[in-house]
Motif scaffolding. Structure first.
Motif, short mmCIF file in Angstrom:
data_model
loop_
_atom_site.label_atom_id
_atom_site.label_comp_id
_atom_site.label_asym_id
_atom_site.label_seq_id
_atom_site.Cartn_x
_atom_site.Cartn_y
_atom_site.Cartn_z
N VAL A 193 25.61 -28.75 43.18
CA VAL A 193 24.36 -28.28 42.58
C VAL A 193 23.42 -27.80 43.69
O VAL A 193 23.49 -28.25 44.83
CB VAL A 193 23.65 -29.40 41.79
N ASP A 194 22.54 -26.87 43.33
CA ASP A 194 21.37 -26.56 44.14
C ASP A 194 20.16 -26.55 43.23
O ASP A 194 20.24 -27.00 42.08
CB ASP A 194 21.56 -25.26 44.93
N ALA A 195 19.04 -26.04 43.70
CA ALA A 195 17.81 -26.08 42.90
C ALA A 195 17.85 -25.14 41.71
O ALA A 195 17.04 -25.28 40.79
CB ALA A 195 16.61 -25.77 43.78
N GLU A 196 18.81 -24.20 41.71
CA GLU A 196 18.83 -23.19 40.66
C GLU A 196 20.03 -23.28 39.71
O GLU A 196 20.01 -22.70 38.63
CB GLU A 196 18.82 -21.79 41.30
N GLY A 197 21.10 -23.98 40.11
CA GLY A 197 22.27 -23.97 39.25
C GLY A 197 23.33 -24.97 39.65
O GLY A 197 23.12 -25.86 40.48
N THR A 198 24.51 -24.81 39.03
CA THR A 198 25.64 -25.71 39.25
C THR A 198 26.92 -24.90 39.46
O THR A 198 26.99 -23.72 39.12
CB THR A 198 25.85 -26.64 38.04
N PHE A 199 27.94 -25.56 40.00
CA PHE A 199 29.26 -24.95 40.15
C PHE A 199 30.30 -26.05 40.08
O PHE A 199 30.11 -27.13 40.66
CB PHE A 199 29.39 -24.23 41.49
N ALA A 200 31.41 -25.80 39.39
CA ALA A 200 32.50 -26.79 39.33
C ALA A 200 33.84 -26.06 39.24
O ALA A 200 33.98 -25.10 38.47
CB ALA A 200 32.32 -27.74 38.15
N PHE A 201 34.81 -26.53 40.02
CA PHE A 201 36.13 -25.92 40.06
C PHE A 201 37.18 -27.02 40.13
O PHE A 201 37.06 -27.97 40.91
CB PHE A 201 36.26 -25.01 41.28
N SER A 202 38.25 -26.88 39.33
CA SER A 202 39.41 -27.76 39.40
C SER A 202 40.65 -26.89 39.45
O SER A 202 40.94 -26.14 38.50
CB SER A 202 39.48 -28.69 38.17
N GLY A 203 41.39 -26.94 40.56
CA GLY A 203 42.58 -26.12 40.71
C GLY A 203 43.70 -26.52 39.78
O GLY A 203 43.82 -27.69 39.39
N ASP A 204 44.55 -25.57 39.45
CA ASP A 204 45.63 -25.81 38.48
C ASP A 204 46.67 -26.82 38.97
O ASP A 204 47.43 -27.36 38.17
CB ASP A 204 46.34 -24.49 38.15
N ASP A 205 46.72 -27.06 40.29
CA ASP A 205 47.72 -27.98 40.83
C ASP A 205 47.16 -29.37 41.13
O ASP A 205 47.82 -30.17 41.80
CB ASP A 205 48.33 -27.39 42.11
N CYS A 206 45.96 -29.66 40.66
CA CYS A 206 45.45 -31.03 40.76
C CYS A 206 46.29 -31.94 39.85
O CYS A 206 46.89 -31.48 38.89
CB CYS A 206 43.99 -31.09 40.32
N HIS A 207 46.31 -33.23 40.17
CA HIS A 207 47.11 -34.18 39.40
C HIS A 207 46.29 -34.76 38.25
O HIS A 207 45.14 -35.15 38.41
CB HIS A 207 47.62 -35.30 40.29
N GLY A 208 46.92 -34.85 37.08
CA GLY A 208 46.24 -35.30 35.88
C GLY A 208 46.11 -36.82 35.78
O GLY A 208 46.86 -37.54 36.44
N TRP A 209 45.17 -37.19 34.91
CA TRP A 209 44.26 -36.28 34.25
C TRP A 209 43.26 -35.74 35.26
O TRP A 209 42.73 -36.49 36.08
CB TRP A 209 43.50 -36.98 33.11
N TYR A 210 42.99 -34.45 35.17
CA TYR A 210 41.95 -33.89 36.01
C TYR A 210 41.08 -32.95 35.20
O TYR A 210 41.50 -32.41 34.17
CB TYR A 210 42.55 -33.15 37.22
N GLY A 211 39.85 -32.76 35.67
CA GLY A 211 38.95 -31.85 35.00
C GLY A 211 37.52 -32.08 35.44
O GLY A 211 37.24 -32.91 36.32
N HIS A 212 36.60 -31.34 34.85
CA HIS A 212 35.20 -31.45 35.22
C HIS A 212 34.31 -31.08 34.05
O HIS A 212 34.76 -30.48 33.08
CB HIS A 212 34.88 -30.54 36.42
N VAL A 213 33.04 -31.47 34.16
CA VAL A 213 32.02 -31.07 33.19
C VAL A 213 30.79 -30.62 33.96
O VAL A 213 30.50 -31.12 35.06
CB VAL A 213 31.64 -32.21 32.23
N GLU A 214 30.07 -29.66 33.39
CA GLU A 214 28.80 -29.21 33.94
C GLU A 214 27.72 -29.45 32.89
O GLU A 214 27.85 -29.02 31.75
CB GLU A 214 28.85 -27.72 34.29
N GLY A 215 26.67 -30.14 33.30
CA GLY A 215 25.53 -30.35 32.42
C GLY A 215 24.30 -29.68 32.99
O GLY A 215 24.39 -28.88 33.93
N GLU A 216 23.16 -29.98 32.43
CA GLU A 216 21.91 -29.41 32.93
C GLU A 216 21.55 -30.09 34.26
O GLU A 216 21.17 -31.24 34.30
CB GLU A 216 20.78 -29.61 31.92
#
Length: 225
Positions: free
Chosen positions: A92-115
């Protein structure tokens, strides 16, 4: 092997001035996560994990400090990383968010972006881990220090199952909080690590409480607070 949360908050200090604070907290079923994953400055917070490339965190914060938006900074680093399909990177920075999970990560994997926050994890028992972490942060009392609330978010994720590798007993946890507010001295409880423990989140909470008590005692003794 990890789940983590990055947050940005705007707040008003005791003098009525508006500031930004950034925090990141992480836990995993390996030792020493505090030197690998969490990075923060007065301009942003970044977590790098899953076949961790530490430079993504270090340079990510450097790029944000240089004025790049978090999305541009982290996407540029991933584009130059040959191992990007194995990475998780969020921030995060003061203006926004970013999240990335590569396809070869081991499961369960994933992310969420909120406010103004992001949560990501891999090798977890399920999606409910990141959902619980996010919910605990959203429902936290904003009057409490951010460091305390980040520990609460990790605790909620762990209660949902956390890292699925239950055969690995030695674990770790860490948090970092930075702010645009000038504080003297800097609170001891805003940069904490538990490097090797079988109960890292409980130990991080205990360390936080001791550090907060020590900080308040020092303020009373040396700064007349």
């Amino acid at each position: 092997m990890t789940f983590s949360i990055c947050v940005h908050e705007e707040y008003v200090d005791a003098d009525g001035e508006t500031h930004d604070r950034f925090g990141v907290a992480v836990t995993t079923r390996l030792p020493g996560v505090g030197v690998l994953c969490p990075f923060a400055s007065e301009n942003g917070a970044v977590a790098t994990q899953s076949f961790t490339n530490v430079e993504l965190g270090r340079k990510g914060v450097e790029y944000i400090d240089d004025g790049l938006a978090v999305e541009d900074a982290l996407e540029a680093l991933l584009n130059a990383d040959e191992g990007r399909t194995q990475r998780q990177l969020h921030g995060v920075d003061a203006e926004g968010t970013f999240a990335f999970s590569g396809d070869d990560c081991h499961g369960w994997y994933g992310h969420v972006e909120g406010e103004n926050y992001t949560v990501a994890g891999n090798l977890l028992t399920g999606e409910s881990v990141v959902e619980a972490t996010a919910a605990a942060y959203e429902e936290g009392d904003r009057e409490e220090p951010l460091a305390k609330r980040l520990i609460g978010a990790l605790s909620a994720g762990s209660a949902e199952g956390g890292d699925r590798r239950t055969d690995l007993e030695v674990q770790s946890a860490a948090l970092v909080v930075e702010t645009t507010e000038e504080r003297a001295p800097e609170p001891y409880y805003d940069d904490l690590r538990v490097d090797a423990s079988r109960t890292p989140i409980a130990d991080l909470r205990e360390t936080y409480e001791a550090a907060k008590e020590g900080y308040e005692a020092a303020i009373r003794k040396y700064h007349g607070g």
